[in-house]
Design a protein around this motif. Structure first.
Motif, PDB file in Angstrom:
ATOM      1  N   PHE A 160      37.603  25.446  23.896  1.00 40.72           N
ATOM      2  CA  PHE A 160      38.471  26.101  22.921  1.00 40.72           C
ATOM      3  C   PHE A 160      38.665  27.572  23.277  1.00 40.72           C
ATOM      4  CE2 PHE A 160      36.699  22.497  20.532  1.00 40.72           C
ATOM      5  CZ  PHE A 160      37.883  21.883  20.157  1.00 40.72           C
ATOM      6  N   PHE A 161      39.929  27.998  23.296  1.00 39.74           N
ATOM      7  CA  PHE A 161      40.292  29.324  23.808  1.00 39.74           C
ATOM      8  C   PHE A 161      39.762  30.466  22.956  1.00 39.74           C
ATOM      9  CE2 PHE A 161      43.319  29.351  20.435  1.00 39.74           C
ATOM     10  CZ  PHE A 161      43.768  30.649  20.282  1.00 39.74           C
ATOM     11  N   ASN A 162      39.463  30.220  21.689  1.00 36.94           N
ATOM     12  CA  ASN A 162      39.047  31.304  20.802  1.00 36.94           C
ATOM     13  C   ASN A 162      37.536  31.336  20.560  1.00 36.94           C
ATOM     14  OD1 ASN A 162      38.862  29.007  19.262  1.00 36.94           O
ATOM     15  ND2 ASN A 162      40.160  29.735  17.581  1.00 36.94           N
ATOM     16  N   SER A 163      36.787  30.524  21.325  1.00 30.15           N
ATOM     17  CA  SER A 163      35.343  30.516  21.131  1.00 30.15           C
ATOM     18  C   SER A 163      34.548  30.178  22.388  1.00 30.15           C
ATOM     19  CB  SER A 163      34.963  29.516  20.035  1.00 30.15           C
ATOM     20  OG  SER A 163      35.277  28.185  20.453  1.00 30.15           O
ATOM     21  N   ALA A 164      35.152  29.425  23.325  1.00 32.36           N
ATOM     22  CA  ALA A 164      34.488  28.899  24.524  1.00 32.36           C
ATOM     23  C   ALA A 164      33.563  27.734  24.208  1.00 32.36           C
ATOM     24  CB  ALA A 164      33.737  29.979  25.309  1.00 32.36           C
ATOM     25  N   HIS A 188      41.165  26.076  29.791  1.00 29.43           N
ATOM     26  CA  HIS A 188      40.017  26.982  29.827  1.00 29.43           C
ATOM     27  C   HIS A 188      38.764  26.304  30.374  1.00 29.43           C
ATOM     28  CE1 HIS A 188      42.645  29.408  27.275  1.00 29.43           C
ATOM     29  NE2 HIS A 188      41.880  30.424  27.577  1.00 29.43           N
ATOM     30  N   GLY A 189      38.932  25.068  30.859  1.00 25.96           N
ATOM     31  CA  GLY A 189      37.810  24.357  31.458  1.00 25.96           C
ATOM     32  C   GLY A 189      37.982  24.089  32.932  1.00 25.96           C
ATOM     33  N   PHE A 190      39.242  23.913  33.384  1.00 23.03           N
ATOM     34  CA  PHE A 190      39.509  23.570  34.772  1.00 23.03           C
ATOM     35  C   PHE A 190      39.010  24.657  35.722  1.00 23.03           C
ATOM     36  CE2 PHE A 190      42.638  23.547  38.394  1.00 23.03           C
ATOM     37  CZ  PHE A 190      42.110  22.423  39.016  1.00 23.03           C
ATOM     38  N   MET A 191      38.195  24.274  36.689  1.00 22.75           N
ATOM     39  CA  MET A 191      37.568  25.159  37.682  1.00 22.75           C
ATOM     40  C   MET A 191      36.566  26.127  37.056  1.00 22.75           C
ATOM     41  SD  MET A 191      38.672  23.863  40.388  1.00 22.75           S
ATOM     42  CE  MET A 191      37.761  24.958  41.465  1.00 22.75           C
ATOM     43  N   ALA A 192      36.143  25.851  35.820  1.00 19.89           N
ATOM     44  CA  ALA A 192      35.102  26.651  35.175  1.00 19.89           C
ATOM     45  C   ALA A 192      33.941  25.741  34.776  1.00 19.89           C
ATOM     46  CB  ALA A 192      35.660  27.378  33.953  1.00 19.89           C
ATOM     47  N   VAL A 193      34.216  24.779  33.918  1.00 19.75           N
ATOM     48  CA  VAL A 193      33.201  23.827  33.479  1.00 19.75           C
ATOM     49  C   VAL A 193      33.323  22.558  34.321  1.00 19.75           C
ATOM     50  CG1 VAL A 193      32.379  22.438  31.544  1.00 19.75           C
ATOM     51  CG2 VAL A 193      33.256  24.745  31.142  1.00 19.75           C
ATOM     52  N   PRO A 194      32.246  22.102  34.954  1.00 16.87           N
ATOM     53  CA  PRO A 194      32.315  20.866  35.740  1.00 16.87           C
ATOM     54  C   PRO A 194      32.923  19.731  34.920  1.00 16.87           C
ATOM     55  CG  PRO A 194      30.209  21.945  36.101  1.00 16.87           C
ATOM     56  CD  PRO A 194      30.900  22.719  35.012  1.00 16.87           C
ATOM     57  N   VAL A 321      28.273  30.391  19.641  1.00 21.14           N
ATOM     58  CA  VAL A 321      27.733  29.581  20.732  1.00 21.14           C
ATOM     59  C   VAL A 321      27.068  28.337  20.158  1.00 21.14           C
ATOM     60  CG1 VAL A 321      25.498  30.758  20.752  1.00 21.14           C
ATOM     61  CG2 VAL A 321      26.319  29.648  22.829  1.00 21.14           C
ATOM     62  N   SER A 322      27.132  27.251  20.897  1.00 18.38           N
ATOM     63  CA  SER A 322      26.425  26.039  20.542  1.00 18.38           C
ATOM     64  C   SER A 322      25.311  25.786  21.548  1.00 18.38           C
ATOM     65  CB  SER A 322      27.388  24.841  20.506  1.00 18.38           C
ATOM     66  OG  SER A 322      26.689  23.633  20.274  1.00 18.38           O
ATOM     67  N   ASP A 323      25.679  25.762  22.826  1.00 19.07           N
ATOM     68  CA  ASP A 323      24.728  25.517  23.901  1.00 19.07           C
ATOM     69  C   ASP A 323      25.202  26.290  25.124  1.00 19.07           C
ATOM     70  OD1 ASP A 323      23.055  24.607  25.859  1.00 19.07           O
ATOM     71  OD2 ASP A 323      23.624  22.499  25.715  1.00 19.07           O
ATOM     72  N   LEU A 324      24.497  27.350  25.498  1.00 17.41           N
ATOM     73  CA  LEU A 324      24.922  28.178  26.624  1.00 17.41           C
ATOM     74  C   LEU A 324      24.908  27.422  27.949  1.00 17.41           C
ATOM     75  CD1 LEU A 324      23.481  31.783  26.158  1.00 17.41           C
ATOM     76  CD2 LEU A 324      25.874  31.106  26.405  1.00 17.41           C
ATOM     77  N   ASN A 325      24.178  26.310  28.006  1.00 10.80           N
ATOM     78  CA  ASN A 325      24.183  25.490  29.216  1.00 10.80           C
ATOM     79  C   ASN A 325      25.426  24.610  29.289  1.00 10.80           C
ATOM     80  OD1 ASN A 325      21.636  26.360  30.255  1.00 10.80           O
ATOM     81  ND2 ASN A 325      20.632  25.113  28.693  1.00 10.80           N
ATOM     82  N   HIS A 326      26.146  24.543  28.194  1.00  5.57           N
ATOM     83  CA  HIS A 326      27.376  23.742  28.145  1.00  5.57           C
ATOM     84  C   HIS A 326      28.406  24.554  27.372  1.00  5.57           C
ATOM     85  CE1 HIS A 326      29.608  20.113  28.722  1.00  5.57           C
ATOM     86  NE2 HIS A 326      29.762  19.890  27.430  1.00  5.57           N
ATOM     87  N   HIS A 327      28.911  25.593  28.037  1.00  7.06           N
ATOM     88  CA  HIS A 327      29.734  26.605  27.372  1.00  7.06           C
ATOM     89  C   HIS A 327      30.787  27.093  28.359  1.00  7.06           C
ATOM     90  CE1 HIS A 327      30.149  29.580  24.102  1.00  7.06           C
ATOM     91  NE2 HIS A 327      30.390  30.473  25.038  1.00  7.06           N
ATOM     92  N   GLY A 328      31.906  27.571  27.841  1.00  4.46           N
ATOM     93  CA  GLY A 328      32.953  28.099  28.696  1.00  4.46           C
ATOM     94  C   GLY A 328      32.564  29.413  29.343  1.00  4.46           C
ATOM     95  N   HIS A 329      33.491  30.006  30.114  1.00  5.91           N
ATOM     96  CA  HIS A 329      33.157  31.182  30.910  1.00  5.91           C
ATOM     97  C   HIS A 329      33.436  32.503  30.215  1.00  5.91           C
ATOM     98  CE1 HIS A 329      32.739  29.256  35.159  1.00  5.91           C
ATOM     99  NE2 HIS A 329      32.031  28.646  34.222  1.00  5.91           N
ATOM    100  N   PHE A 330      33.457  32.492  28.907  1.00  5.85           N
ATOM    101  CA  PHE A 330      33.533  33.749  28.176  1.00  5.85           C
ATOM    102  C   PHE A 330      32.623  33.679  26.958  1.00  5.85           C
ATOM    103  CE2 PHE A 330      37.026  31.035  26.877  1.00  5.85           C
ATOM    104  CZ  PHE A 330      37.088  31.128  25.499  1.00  5.85           C
ATOM    105  N   LEU A 331      32.129  34.825  26.554  1.00  5.11           N
ATOM    106  CA  LEU A 331      31.285  34.939  25.367  1.00  5.11           C
ATOM    107  C   LEU A 331      32.124  35.532  24.243  1.00  5.11           C
ATOM    108  CD1 LEU A 331      28.044  36.372  27.025  1.00  5.11           C
ATOM    109  CD2 LEU A 331      28.464  34.011  26.302  1.00  5.11           C
TER     110      LEU A 331
END
Length: 382
Positions: A160-164, A188-194, A321-331
């Motif tokens: 999600f673009f407004n939270s990651a 916001h996931g392509f080439m960022a989150v596997p 944040v929910s899980d930093l191990n499964h999170h987008g590339h922005f905080l």
């Protein structure tokens, strides 16, 4: 460690701490040569340019994208200048003579959200938005709506673009009716989150592009189309008939592969840039998993250093944040008001730190060109 990939952008902005990479990512140096190559190829092939592009260059881009998403059929990927063109083409594949129901969320990017709101002004369109927050119960609530009826279109983001925050779209797609168009916004996931689409490639439409983490700039968006899809979008274009132009008449035939969703004339320079970026990553041994790991390390360091500041606004309490191990590339930090957020963005900009915000949410984006020294300097200026 990876700054050499971005030498030209970094040299052009020597004093800037660029923490808006989720919005406008720096481009690898290789994209400049790719842009010039498009000009040279256009000069060389002239009237035969389209044949060359669609037989020699587009397949390369399709293959590189498919490799990163673990798709079995690269030809099921089609390109357009922007994802909104695909969104409306998908919507125009539905039967507008009947009532159309759309299930989505309250956190989709502006282009889709605005389009959905506009369609909802017509009586025949029903748009239901499931709130993403609280995220702990999001998937259960979305599943409840999915089970409540057979939706014509289901649309949600991977990141999600407004939270990651990261959705489990695979889980949700299994709950959707086979008759629904199930569309995932992967920008916001392509080439960022596997992302591995292998198990759902016959179920979902997947949208993304090169403007964010694929780092090729604007203009190279793509749509993965399930191989079983047979649609006749009424928002069409001549590319969908590219192979049969000599036989064009009063009929409107559609191909059976992804090009049924093709549009019209577009500048393919961005596709050249996208190819250059993805080939650079391959050359450097940068898989999405490795890129993601690098960013996660930097995000962890950022939060550790920030915690030492005891900042009244930017802290663990305001972090979404929910899980930093499964999170987008922005905080993302949720601040008390829009005014406070804009004030913080302006303060950081005056200090040479570029970020951005969406409403009350302040975003810090991370890329391969960030290192420990930049992160520590950024924190010192907050």
């Amino acid at each position: 460690m990876y700054k050499h990939i971005y030498r030209r952008f970094l040299e052009a902005n020597p004093t800037l701490l660029h923490f808006a990479s989720h919005s406008h990512h720096y481009w690898p140096d290789a994209t400049r040569e790719a842009q010039l190559q498009y000009w040279d190829d256009s000069a060389k092939h002239v009237d035969h340019k389209w044949e060359f592009l669609f037989t020699q260059k587009v397949p390369v881009a399709q293959k590189l994208i498919a490799e990163n998403l673990n798709l079995s059929n690269p030809s099921q990927i089609v390109f357009a200048p922007n994802t909104h063109e695909f969104v409306f083409r998908l919507i125009s594949s539905l039967d507008w003579t009947k009532k159309i129901s759309i299930l989505t969320t309250d956190s989709e990017f502006y282009s889709f959200d605005r389009q959905a709101n506009r369609l909802a002004e017509f009586a025949q369109f029903e748009v239901v938005k499931v709130p993403v927050m609280p995220f702990d119960t999001f998937h259960e609530r979305f599943e409840q709506e999915l089970a409540s009826r057979s939706w014509n279109l289901v649309f949600l983001s991977h990141v999600f673009f407004n939270s990651a925050l990261v959705s489990d779209f695979k889980r949700l797609s299994q709950k959707a009716s086979p008759s629904s168009l199930f569309v995932v916004d992967g920008y916001h996931g392509f080439m960022a989150v596997p992302t591995d689409l292998k198990t759902v490639e016959d179920k979902i439409f997947y949208l993304a592009g090169s403007y964010k983490y694929a780092q090729g700039g604007e203009g190279a968006c793509f749509l993965h189309v399930p191989s079983s899809a047979r649609h006749r979008p009424f928002y069409t274009g001549w590319f969908a008939e590219l192979a049969h132009l000599s036989a064009v008449g009063n009929q409107v035939p559609y191909p059976e592969d992804a090009s049924q969703y093709s549009g019209s004339t577009m500048d393919l320079t961005p596709v050249y840039r996208l190819i250059a970026t993805l080939e650079t990553f391959k050359k450097e041994g940068l898989s999405v998993t490795k890129i993601h790991s690098w960013v996660q390390q930097n995000q962890k360091l950022f939060l550790e250093e920030l915690e030492k500041k005891h900042h009244p606004l930017l802290n663990k309490r305001s972090l979404i944040v929910s899980d930093l191990n499964h999170h987008g590339h922005f905080l993302t930090f949720n601040l008390p008001s829009v005014e406070e957020t804009q004030k913080m963005v302006a303060h950081l900009k005056n200090q040479g730190v570029l970020t951005d915000s969406r409403g009350t949410r302040l975003r810090f984006g991370f890329g391969l060109y960030h290192d420990k020294s930049q992160i520590e300097k950024c924190i010192s200026l907050i």
